[in-house]
Motif scaffolding. Structure first.
Motif, mmCIF file in Angstrom:
data_model
loop_
_atom_site.group_PDB
_atom_site.id
_atom_site.type_symbol
_atom_site.label_atom_id
_atom_site.label_comp_id
_atom_site.label_asym_id
_atom_site.label_seq_id
_atom_site.Cartn_x
_atom_site.Cartn_y
_atom_site.Cartn_z
ATOM 1 N N GLY A 34 0.802 -1.202 0.132
ATOM 2 C CA GLY A 34 0.100 -0.073 -0.341
ATOM 3 C C GLY A 34 0.707 1.215 -0.105
ATOM 4 O O GLY A 34 0.398 2.163 0.130
ATOM 5 N N TYR A 35 2.207 1.111 0.071
ATOM 6 C CA TYR A 35 2.994 2.261 0.041
ATOM 7 C C TYR A 35 3.969 2.143 -1.214
ATOM 8 O O TYR A 35 4.556 1.261 -1.475
ATOM 9 C CB TYR A 35 3.706 2.608 1.354
ATOM 10 N N LEU A 36 4.604 3.308 -1.607
ATOM 11 C CA LEU A 36 5.436 3.746 -2.526
ATOM 12 C C LEU A 36 6.594 4.643 -2.306
ATOM 13 O O LEU A 36 6.048 5.643 -1.913
ATOM 14 C CB LEU A 36 4.823 3.620 -4.007
ATOM 15 N N PHE A 37 7.792 4.457 -2.408
ATOM 16 C CA PHE A 37 8.487 5.465 -2.194
ATOM 17 C C PHE A 37 8.959 6.392 -3.389
ATOM 18 O O PHE A 37 9.036 5.892 -4.621
ATOM 19 C CB PHE A 37 9.967 5.070 -1.982
ATOM 20 N N VAL A 38 8.722 7.460 -3.560
ATOM 21 C CA VAL A 38 8.717 8.453 -4.404
ATOM 22 C C VAL A 38 9.655 9.668 -4.419
ATOM 23 O O VAL A 38 9.871 10.479 -3.399
ATOM 24 C CB VAL A 38 7.502 9.305 -4.744
ATOM 25 N N ASP A 52 13.756 9.464 5.510
ATOM 26 C CA ASP A 52 15.121 9.544 5.841
ATOM 27 C C ASP A 52 15.851 8.919 4.892
ATOM 28 O O ASP A 52 15.761 7.829 4.309
ATOM 29 C CB ASP A 52 15.549 8.500 6.980
ATOM 30 N N PRO A 53 16.940 9.653 3.834
ATOM 31 C CA PRO A 53 17.476 9.078 2.745
ATOM 32 C C PRO A 53 18.427 7.844 2.919
ATOM 33 O O PRO A 53 18.789 7.069 2.085
ATOM 34 C CB PRO A 53 18.258 10.403 2.411
ATOM 35 N N ASP A 54 18.862 7.779 4.362
ATOM 36 C CA ASP A 54 19.759 6.469 4.709
ATOM 37 C C ASP A 54 18.962 5.412 4.550
ATOM 38 O O ASP A 54 19.334 4.310 4.390
ATOM 39 C CB ASP A 54 20.306 6.874 6.019
ATOM 40 N N LEU A 55 17.583 5.489 5.029
ATOM 41 C CA LEU A 55 16.521 4.169 4.909
ATOM 42 C C LEU A 55 16.364 3.763 3.532
ATOM 43 O O LEU A 55 16.552 2.553 3.219
ATOM 44 C CB LEU A 55 15.377 4.667 5.546
ATOM 45 N N VAL A 56 16.151 4.704 2.543
ATOM 46 C CA VAL A 56 15.933 4.553 1.196
ATOM 47 C C VAL A 56 17.317 3.823 0.685
ATOM 48 O O VAL A 56 17.127 2.647 -0.043
ATOM 49 C CB VAL A 56 15.702 5.550 0.482
ATOM 50 N N ALA A 57 18.309 4.490 1.102
ATOM 51 C CA ALA A 57 19.718 3.957 0.398
ATOM 52 C C ALA A 57 19.880 2.385 0.867
ATOM 53 O O ALA A 57 20.354 1.620 0.340
ATOM 54 C CB ALA A 57 21.136 4.826 0.854
ATOM 55 N N LEU A 62 17.662 0.229 1.835
ATOM 56 C CA LEU A 62 16.686 -0.572 1.145
ATOM 57 C C LEU A 62 17.098 -0.869 -0.385
ATOM 58 O O LEU A 62 17.201 -2.165 -0.773
ATOM 59 C CB LEU A 62 15.407 0.081 1.291
ATOM 60 N N LYS A 63 17.572 0.065 -0.953
ATOM 61 C CA LYS A 63 18.086 0.125 -2.260
ATOM 62 C C LYS A 63 19.530 -1.055 -2.171
ATOM 63 O O LYS A 63 19.700 -1.641 -3.071
ATOM 64 C CB LYS A 63 18.425 1.220 -2.979
ATOM 65 N N VAL A 64 20.266 -0.923 -1.282
ATOM 66 C CA VAL A 64 21.480 -2.061 -0.857
ATOM 67 C C VAL A 64 20.728 -3.279 -0.838
ATOM 68 O O VAL A 64 21.243 -4.475 -1.353
ATOM 69 C CB VAL A 64 22.341 -1.350 -0.064
ATOM 70 N N ARG A 65 19.800 -3.536 -0.008
ATOM 71 C CA ARG A 65 19.188 -4.908 0.097
ATOM 72 C C ARG A 65 18.311 -5.409 -0.893
ATOM 73 O O ARG A 65 18.284 -6.435 -0.988
ATOM 74 C CB ARG A 65 18.361 -4.553 1.682
ATOM 75 N N PHE A 66 17.686 -4.480 -1.628
ATOM 76 C CA PHE A 66 16.819 -4.987 -2.829
ATOM 77 C C PHE A 66 17.524 -4.384 -4.063
ATOM 78 O O PHE A 66 18.146 -3.205 -4.049
ATOM 79 C CB PHE A 66 15.530 -4.274 -2.581
ATOM 80 N N ARG A 67 17.402 -5.064 -5.107
ATOM 81 C CA ARG A 67 17.921 -4.754 -6.290
ATOM 82 C C ARG A 67 17.159 -3.509 -6.790
ATOM 83 O O ARG A 67 15.910 -3.234 -6.259
ATOM 84 C CB ARG A 67 17.907 -5.716 -7.412
ATOM 85 N N PHE A 68 17.818 -2.857 -7.865
ATOM 86 C CA PHE A 68 16.857 -1.651 -8.349
ATOM 87 C C PHE A 68 15.541 -2.015 -8.724
ATOM 88 O O PHE A 68 14.620 -1.174 -8.574
ATOM 89 C CB PHE A 68 17.782 -0.655 -9.320
ATOM 90 N N ASN A 69 15.309 -3.010 -9.139
ATOM 91 C CA ASN A 69 13.889 -3.475 -9.804
ATOM 92 C C ASN A 69 13.118 -4.108 -8.682
ATOM 93 O O ASN A 69 11.797 -4.359 -8.566
ATOM 94 C CB ASN A 69 14.020 -4.441 -10.670
ATOM 95 N N GLY A 70 13.609 -3.680 -7.393
ATOM 96 C CA GLY A 70 12.696 -4.091 -5.899
ATOM 97 C C GLY A 70 13.172 -5.479 -5.522
ATOM 98 O O GLY A 70 12.521 -5.735 -4.406
ATOM 99 N N GLU A 71 13.546 -6.434 -6.302
ATOM 100 C CA GLU A 71 13.539 -7.824 -5.644
ATOM 101 C C GLU A 71 14.850 -7.822 -4.783
ATOM 102 O O GLU A 71 15.741 -7.111 -4.946
ATOM 103 C CB GLU A 71 14.039 -8.745 -6.872
ATOM 104 N N LEU A 72 14.450 -9.073 -4.021
ATOM 105 C CA LEU A 72 15.468 -9.259 -2.942
ATOM 106 C C LEU A 72 16.993 -9.536 -3.219
ATOM 107 O O LEU A 72 17.174 -10.089 -4.352
ATOM 108 C CB LEU A 72 14.984 -10.361 -1.706
#
Length: 175
Positions: free
Chosen positions: A63-67, A100-105, A107-117
């Protein structure tokens, strides 16, 4: 899942958009048309349907999306009127709350750019993992051996007994 123009400026703010029911694809498409980058971390789960096991992709934050809103384009109100988006999350009246930009960063490290684990490169003996696919999904296990790349031996507590299993590294996530 990601969409929109990929910006090189890492100082640009990220916001959280609440989606309308079933609005993920529509929101990503329409935000991309407006030049916004979006990010939805996804995880793969195993579900039993009609007597067989199916792999399905589910959002990590349903239900949520980072923009990401470029500084040159701080017209965040247009996000609220985007098809698929219910509203941008605002903890203060009239002002959207930045993520928080550190949170998004992270998440992007933990998940590929297409969103997969994106699994960590090193799974070590003794680490605890959660099985995320197959009939053993949602069980916790301890890594017993890592004999080759792509495979691990785990020790599961299953029905009151310890059981050994060999799994693909894509079938587990670190806990």
């Amino acid at each position: 899942m990601a969409g929109g123009a990929v910006s090189e400026n890492h100082n640009e703010p990220w916001f959280l958009a609440q989606l309308k029911p079933g609005g993920l694809e529509r929101a990503v498409t329409n935000l991309a048309r407006q030049g916004y980058e979006s990010f939805m971390p996804m995880r793969e789960e195993t579900r039993r349907r009609a007597g067989r096991w199916d792999r399905v992709r589910k959002p990590l934050f349903p239900g949520y999306l980072f923009v990401k809103v470029p500084l040159s384009q701080m017209h965040w109100r247009s996000i609220n009127s985007t098809y698929g988006v219910a509203r941008i999350v605002a903890l203060e009246a009239g002002r959207p709350t930045r993520v928080d930009p550190d949170l998004v960063a992270a998440l992007k490290v933990r998940f590929r750019f297409n969103g997969e684990l994106n699994q960590p490169a090193e799974l070590e003996v003794g680490n605890r993992v959660r099985v995320i696919t197959g009939p053993l999904a949602d069980n916790l296990a301890e890594i017993e051996a890592v004999p080759e790349r792509g495979r691990i031996h785990v020790l599961l507590q299953f029905m009151g007994r310890y059981t050994r299993a060999v799994l693909a590294t894509d079938d587990v996530e670190s806990v």
